[in-house]
Design a protein around this motif. Structure first.
Motif, PDB file in Angstrom:
ATOM      1  N   ASP A 261      34.580  34.275  44.069  1.00  0.00           N
ATOM      2  CA  ASP A 261      36.032  34.401  43.900  1.00  0.00           C
ATOM      3  C   ASP A 261      36.510  33.226  43.060  1.00  0.00           C
ATOM      4  O   ASP A 261      36.268  32.066  43.412  1.00  0.00           O
ATOM      5  N   GLN A 262      37.169  33.517  41.953  1.00  0.00           N
ATOM      6  CA  GLN A 262      37.661  32.453  41.089  1.00  0.00           C
ATOM      7  C   GLN A 262      38.666  31.576  41.833  1.00  0.00           C
ATOM      8  O   GLN A 262      39.295  32.012  42.799  1.00  0.00           O
ATOM      9  N   TYR A 263      38.801  30.354  41.383  1.00  0.00           N
ATOM     10  CA  TYR A 263      39.747  29.414  41.995  1.00  0.00           C
ATOM     11  C   TYR A 263      41.132  30.045  42.049  1.00  0.00           C
ATOM     12  O   TYR A 263      41.657  30.514  41.044  1.00  0.00           O
ATOM     13  N   GLY A 264      41.702  30.057  43.264  1.00  0.00           N
ATOM     14  CA  GLY A 264      43.017  30.654  43.446  1.00  0.00           C
ATOM     15  C   GLY A 264      42.981  32.081  43.946  1.00  0.00           C
ATOM     16  O   GLY A 264      44.033  32.694  44.158  1.00  0.00           O
TER      17      GLY A 264
ATOM     18  N   ASN B 274      44.631  28.230  33.219  1.00  0.00           N
ATOM     19  CA  ASN B 274      44.533  29.086  32.048  1.00  0.00           C
ATOM     20  C   ASN B 274      43.108  29.603  31.915  1.00  0.00           C
ATOM     21  O   ASN B 274      42.241  29.299  32.749  1.00  0.00           O
ATOM     22  N   VAL B 275      42.880  30.394  30.906  1.00  0.00           N
ATOM     23  CA  VAL B 275      41.567  31.016  30.721  1.00  0.00           C
ATOM     24  C   VAL B 275      40.497  29.944  30.544  1.00  0.00           C
ATOM     25  O   VAL B 275      39.423  30.010  31.153  1.00  0.00           O
ATOM     26  N   ARG B 276      40.800  28.955  29.736  1.00  0.00           N
ATOM     27  CA  ARG B 276      39.813  27.907  29.463  1.00  0.00           C
ATOM     28  C   ARG B 276      39.443  27.127  30.729  1.00  0.00           C
ATOM     29  O   ARG B 276      38.269  26.822  30.950  1.00  0.00           O
ATOM     30  N   SER B 277      40.422  26.829  31.564  1.00  0.00           N
ATOM     31  CA  SER B 277      40.128  26.048  32.772  1.00  0.00           C
ATOM     32  C   SER B 277      39.245  26.837  33.732  1.00  0.00           C
ATOM     33  O   SER B 277      38.384  26.262  34.413  1.00  0.00           O
TER      34      SER B 277
END
Length: 299
Positions: free
Chosen positions: A55-58, A72-75
């Motif tokens: 699960d992505q951060y957040g 953002n996408v890059r982070s």
């Protein structure tokens, strides 16, 4: 099922096929979908390869994003690379679905030495082109049924002067009903519920986990780099690339498919018949076999 500290955040991940090679890392879509609905497919692929799904951060079981923090996408991509390092994995194969396809392409572009190959599953590579693909798919229905406001909305999305953010948000505001869903071959929700009931166990989590996706999604939609056109990055990827798209998918349209075919060196395209955006649910056996065939060809 475990947690790893990545950049000071607790990230939930699952691991299948421990000890097998190579490693595939699943990048979920949504934005905010979580890796939960991919559990069965991860298990199937884990019979052949080492699979990391998280699960992505957040999102869902990972740490929540504070209201005053931006992403953002890059982070998200940078955190994925830090996760690879933290897990002690030398190289892996990003497999990105939908928004995860954007992450997979940017990851391959930023960290070419961290990948063995890259797989895109119905990817969202350009918010503008995805919006136009949705408009192109729905416009004939609106015209045939003389739904004037929706005709105007779809036509506006396809105009040259519209910004990517305006086009995408307009596409998200298209009014869907059962007839339009049937016309566009959107997934059968009753069948999908049956699939989840059979293959996806409901995890025991705190109630607030189920609502994290909303804030995550809004923060991603607010990020400037969500609206970049990432298609030109395809030219930069020297490792093998696989594009899998459902026949009726509206996220990766004809323009993106043709771009990939023309610009991807060492690229393979697979169109899954009678599937739309969730081919891992609509045709799990074919999906598994296509991924397996591609990964084995990369060895």
């Amino acid at each position: 099922m475990a947690y790893i500290n990545v950049c000071g955040k607790q990230i939930y991940y699952e691991e299948y096929g421990l000890g097998k090679t190579p490693t595939l890392v699943y990048l979920h879509g949504g934005p905010g979908e979580s890796c939960l609905t991919y559990t069965y497919q991860a298990q199937l692929l884990g019979e052949h390869f080492h699979i990391i799904s998280f699960d992505q951060y957040g999102v869902f079981r990972s740490d929540a994003i504070p209201e005053d923090e931006s992403i953002n996408v890059r982070s998200i991509v940078e955190m994925t690379e830090q996760m690879r390092i933290g897990l002690g994995i030398k190289t892996w194969i990003p497999l990105g679905h939908s928004f995860g396809g954007m992450l997979a392409l940017l990851y391959a572009h930023m960290y070419p030495n961290s990948i063995d190959a890259v797989i895109y599953d119905c990817p969202l590579w350009s918010a503008l082109h995805t919006a136009r693909a949705i408009a192109q798919a729905t416009l004939p229905y609106f015209e045939e049924n003389k739904i004037v406001e929706q005709v105007a909305l779809a036509r506006r999305i396809m105009e040259e002067d519209i910004s990517p953010s305006d086009a995408f948000r307009s596409a998200m505001s298209i009014e869907w009903d059962e007839k339009l869903e049937d016309y566009c071959h959107v997934i059968d929700l009753e069948r999908y519920r049956g699939y989840k009931s059979k293959h996806i166990p409901t995890p025991v989590v705190a109630d607030d986990c189920w609502n994290k996706w909303f804030l995550f999604r809004e923060k991603v939609f607010e990020a400037e780099d969500f609206y970049y056109n990432y298609l030109p990055y395809i030219d930069d990827i020297s490792k093998p690339q696989l594009l899998m798209v459902g026949e009726y998918d509206m996220t990766c349209g004809k323009m993106e498919i043709e771009w990939f075919r023309e610009h991807a060196s060492n690229g393979t395209t697979e169109i899954l018949p009678n599937s739309a955006h969730l081919s891992w649910f609509e045709d799990p056996e074919r999906y598994t076999n296509l991924v397996k065939k591609f990964v084995l060809s990369c060895k």
